[in-house]
Motif scaffolding. Structure first.
Motif, mmCIF file in Angstrom:
data_model
loop_
_atom_site.group_PDB
_atom_site.id
_atom_site.type_symbol
_atom_site.label_atom_id
_atom_site.label_comp_id
_atom_site.label_asym_id
_atom_site.label_seq_id
_atom_site.Cartn_x
_atom_site.Cartn_y
_atom_site.Cartn_z
ATOM 1 N N GLN A 176 45.824 24.077 46.913
ATOM 2 C CA GLN A 176 45.693 25.535 46.978
ATOM 3 C C GLN A 176 46.266 26.054 48.298
ATOM 4 O OE1 GLN A 176 42.180 28.979 46.791
ATOM 5 N NE2 GLN A 176 41.820 26.947 45.913
ATOM 6 N N LEU A 177 47.126 27.041 48.185
ATOM 7 C CA LEU A 177 47.742 27.683 49.347
ATOM 8 C C LEU A 177 47.372 29.158 49.335
ATOM 9 C CD1 LEU A 177 49.703 27.606 51.785
ATOM 10 C CD2 LEU A 177 51.554 28.126 50.158
ATOM 11 N N GLY A 178 46.833 29.638 50.473
ATOM 12 C CA GLY A 178 46.410 31.032 50.537
ATOM 13 C C GLY A 178 46.952 31.751 51.763
ATOM 14 N N TYR A 179 46.952 33.073 51.673
ATOM 15 C CA TYR A 179 47.362 33.916 52.801
ATOM 16 C C TYR A 179 46.391 35.082 52.877
ATOM 17 C CZ TYR A 179 50.178 36.875 55.852
ATOM 18 O OH TYR A 179 50.612 37.654 56.900
ATOM 19 N N THR A 180 45.811 35.295 54.061
ATOM 20 C CA THR A 180 44.779 36.313 54.248
ATOM 21 C C THR A 180 45.358 37.540 54.939
ATOM 22 O OG1 THR A 180 43.037 34.646 54.396
ATOM 23 C CG2 THR A 180 42.532 36.827 55.266
ATOM 24 N N ILE A 181 45.086 38.685 54.327
ATOM 25 C CA ILE A 181 45.515 39.966 54.881
ATOM 26 C C ILE A 181 44.271 40.709 55.344
ATOM 27 C CG2 ILE A 181 46.772 42.114 54.396
ATOM 28 C CD1 ILE A 181 48.068 40.661 52.028
ATOM 29 N N LEU A 182 44.355 41.331 56.494
ATOM 30 C CA LEU A 182 43.222 42.094 57.028
ATOM 31 C C LEU A 182 43.603 43.564 57.071
ATOM 32 C CD1 LEU A 182 42.170 39.741 59.966
ATOM 33 C CD2 LEU A 182 41.137 39.917 57.702
ATOM 34 N N PRO A 183 43.510 44.245 55.926
ATOM 35 C CA PRO A 183 43.897 45.672 55.884
ATOM 36 C C PRO A 183 42.881 46.551 56.617
ATOM 37 C CG PRO A 183 42.951 45.007 53.800
ATOM 38 C CD PRO A 183 43.037 43.763 54.635
ATOM 39 N N LYS A 184 43.330 47.661 57.068
ATOM 40 C CA LYS A 184 42.458 48.549 57.820
ATOM 41 C C LYS A 184 41.644 49.465 56.916
ATOM 42 C CE LYS A 184 45.440 48.627 61.914
ATOM 43 N NZ LYS A 184 46.225 49.475 62.850
ATOM 44 N N ALA A 185 42.083 49.621 55.699
ATOM 45 C CA ALA A 185 41.385 50.534 54.791
ATOM 46 C C ALA A 185 40.996 49.816 53.505
ATOM 47 C CB ALA A 185 42.281 51.728 54.469
ATOM 48 N N VAL A 186 39.941 50.281 52.864
ATOM 49 C CA VAL A 186 39.440 49.813 51.565
ATOM 50 C C VAL A 186 38.837 48.419 51.669
ATOM 51 C CG1 VAL A 186 39.920 49.430 49.120
ATOM 52 C CG2 VAL A 186 41.168 51.228 50.394
ATOM 53 N N PHE B 114 46.312 33.828 46.781
ATOM 54 C CA PHE B 114 46.467 32.376 46.771
ATOM 55 C C PHE B 114 47.193 31.917 45.504
ATOM 56 C CE2 PHE B 114 42.534 33.156 44.484
ATOM 57 C CZ PHE B 114 42.597 32.255 43.420
ATOM 58 N N ALA B 115 47.757 30.731 45.604
ATOM 59 C CA ALA B 115 48.356 30.031 44.460
ATOM 60 C C ALA B 115 47.712 28.652 44.397
ATOM 61 C CB ALA B 115 49.866 29.919 44.631
ATOM 62 N N MET B 116 47.416 28.207 43.177
ATOM 63 C CA MET B 116 46.695 26.944 43.038
ATOM 64 C C MET B 116 47.286 26.124 41.895
ATOM 65 S SD MET B 116 42.572 26.362 42.555
ATOM 66 C CE MET B 116 42.496 27.384 41.074
ATOM 67 N N ALA B 117 47.353 24.809 42.113
ATOM 68 C CA ALA B 117 47.781 23.872 41.073
ATOM 69 C C ALA B 117 46.681 22.832 40.891
ATOM 70 C CB ALA B 117 49.092 23.199 41.470
ATOM 71 N N GLU B 118 46.393 22.477 39.626
ATOM 72 C CA GLU B 118 45.358 21.500 39.315
ATOM 73 C C GLU B 118 45.944 20.349 38.496
ATOM 74 O OE1 GLU B 118 41.424 23.329 38.188
ATOM 75 O OE2 GLU B 118 42.695 25.111 38.017
ATOM 76 N N ASN B 119 45.370 19.154 38.705
ATOM 77 C CA ASN B 119 45.829 17.945 38.004
ATOM 78 C C ASN B 119 47.338 17.763 38.167
ATOM 79 O OD1 ASN B 119 43.193 17.356 36.833
ATOM 80 N ND2 ASN B 119 43.562 19.151 35.553
ATOM 81 N N ILE B 120 47.748 17.662 39.409
ATOM 82 C CA ILE B 120 49.175 17.689 39.736
ATOM 83 C C ILE B 120 49.872 16.390 39.344
ATOM 84 C CG2 ILE B 120 50.811 18.016 41.630
ATOM 85 C CD1 ILE B 120 48.423 19.547 43.015
ATOM 86 N N PHE B 121 49.326 15.260 39.735
ATOM 87 C CA PHE B 121 49.911 13.989 39.320
ATOM 88 C C PHE B 121 48.852 12.900 39.360
ATOM 89 C CE2 PHE B 121 50.740 13.933 43.944
ATOM 90 C CZ PHE B 121 50.210 12.681 44.280
ATOM 91 N N THR B 122 49.155 11.794 38.680
ATOM 92 C CA THR B 122 48.255 10.646 38.603
ATOM 93 C C THR B 122 49.020 9.380 38.923
ATOM 94 O OG1 THR B 122 46.923 11.709 36.875
ATOM 95 C CG2 THR B 122 46.701 9.326 37.122
ATOM 96 N N VAL B 123 48.442 8.545 39.761
ATOM 97 C CA VAL B 123 48.992 7.224 40.048
ATOM 98 C C VAL B 123 48.133 6.209 39.295
ATOM 99 C CG1 VAL B 123 49.523 5.518 41.831
ATOM 100 C CG2 VAL B 123 49.796 7.968 42.316
ATOM 101 N N LYS B 124 48.751 5.394 38.444
ATOM 102 C CA LYS B 124 48.008 4.429 37.640
ATOM 103 C C LYS B 124 48.817 3.155 37.478
ATOM 104 C CE LYS B 124 49.650 6.332 33.197
ATOM 105 N NZ LYS B 124 50.326 5.159 32.631
#
Length: 313
Positions: A255-265, A272-282
């Motif tokens: 998971q890769l995220g970027y935080t913004i600290l806006p002044k209003a609201v 963020f963008a997230m990937a699950e079950n990316i690869f398996t080594v077996k």
């Protein structure tokens, strides 16, 4: 035991557990000749459970805008059947001479194999085996009585891993954050249903590419039996022919995220963008797609990509 050293830079915990369970309730199978309504719940085996868990975290020292933490976890578990009433023994793996007592309920009971018969002379010199022939799987005479039958079954592996482990890495740099998590098991064996589908012929069913490597008198350097639709050798029986290394490691989440600290609201806004079950080594010997699911329907867990927003007001 919980601990922290080096002013809290390294922390963790260690747990050891042991438990005894007696008279586990089960509903053993009954002969169909007895008719409906004859099944009943009775007290089954007694067993012990022992294991440990170890967690270790390293808190990285902040360097400017960069910071990181690394967490590792390890665990081991083993159960053992200690008592088995006579009236429920048919409900558990094993036979009269080789019971499950002293073994785990997750242990595998079946036949040992010794390659393929390469000639009729090998068949004639081997213990009597119904369906034996050149190119057929050779089974081991465990009790040395000169014939292959149900009494030659033994314990051929366990689906319990020797070790379960995982790792998580969390990194931050300015407004960016990255989280990586993976886990796996080591020292585990299991049934590979794809070996069954891939190497053996089945009437009215498609077959896998393994049959192209089937044994013939001109092609003996193979572990795939000679092709046949009449399985007189009962080669689909539980045996170590289908038991392979099912250890694996999975990169489960990134998971890769970027935080913004806006002044209003919003007081905090993170995308963020997230990937699950990316690869398996077996193991290359395990043909099924997902070693985490060692069953007769090993449908792999899908790979998922997602995007999102976390907002605080």
């Amino acid at each position: 035991m919980d601990f922290a050293i080096l002013n809290g830079k390294i922390s963790g915990s260690f747990d050891y557990f042991t438990r005894k369970t007696t008279g586990i309730l089960i509903t053993p199978p009954v002969a169909s000749a007895l008719g409906e309504g004859q099944s009943k719940t009775v007290n089954g085996a007694s067993k012990t459970n022992r294991g440990w868990e170890f967690l270790l975290t390293y808190h990285g020292q902040r360097s400017g805008d960069f910071n990181y933490n690394v967490t590792l976890n390890f665990s081991h578990f083993r159960d053992k059947i200690t008592d088995l009433p006579e009236n429920v023994r048919p409900a558990y793996p094993g036979n009269i001479d080789n019971t499950i007592i002293g073994h785990s309920q997750f242990d595998i009971f079946g036949y040992k194999t010794n390659g393929l018969f390469q000639s009729q002379a090998e068949v004639d010199a081997a213990p009597t085996q119904i369906g034996a022939g050149p190119g057929r799987i050779r089974y081991v005479d465990i009790n040395h009585d000169g014939k292959i039958d149900a009494n030659d079954q033994t314990w051929i592996g366990t689906t319990l891993p020797t070790l379960e482990y995982g790792a998580r890495i969390d990194l931050t740099y300015k407004k960016f954050d990255l989280s990586i998590f993976g886990s796996g098991v080591a020292g585990r064996k299991g049934f590979d249903v794809y070996t069954l589908f891939n190497n053996l012929m089945h009437s009215r069913e498609n077959v896998g590419p393994g049959v192209f490597d089937g044994w013939t008198p001109q092609h003996t350097n193979t572990n795939v039996p000679a092709l046949t639709l009449k399985d007189n050798n009962n080669e689909g029986r539980t045996s170590d022919y289908f038991i392979v290394n099912t250890s694996y490691f999975k990169l489960r989440n990134l998971q890769l995220g970027y935080t913004i600290l806006p002044k209003a609201v919003f007081t905090r806004l993170r995308v963020f963008a997230m990937a699950e079950n990316i690869f398996t080594v077996k193991s290359s010997k395990y043909l099924s797609p997902d070693p985490e699911r060692i069953d007769l329907n090993p449908i792999p867990i899908p790979r998922i990509f997602s995007f999102g927003v976390n907002a605080s007001f």
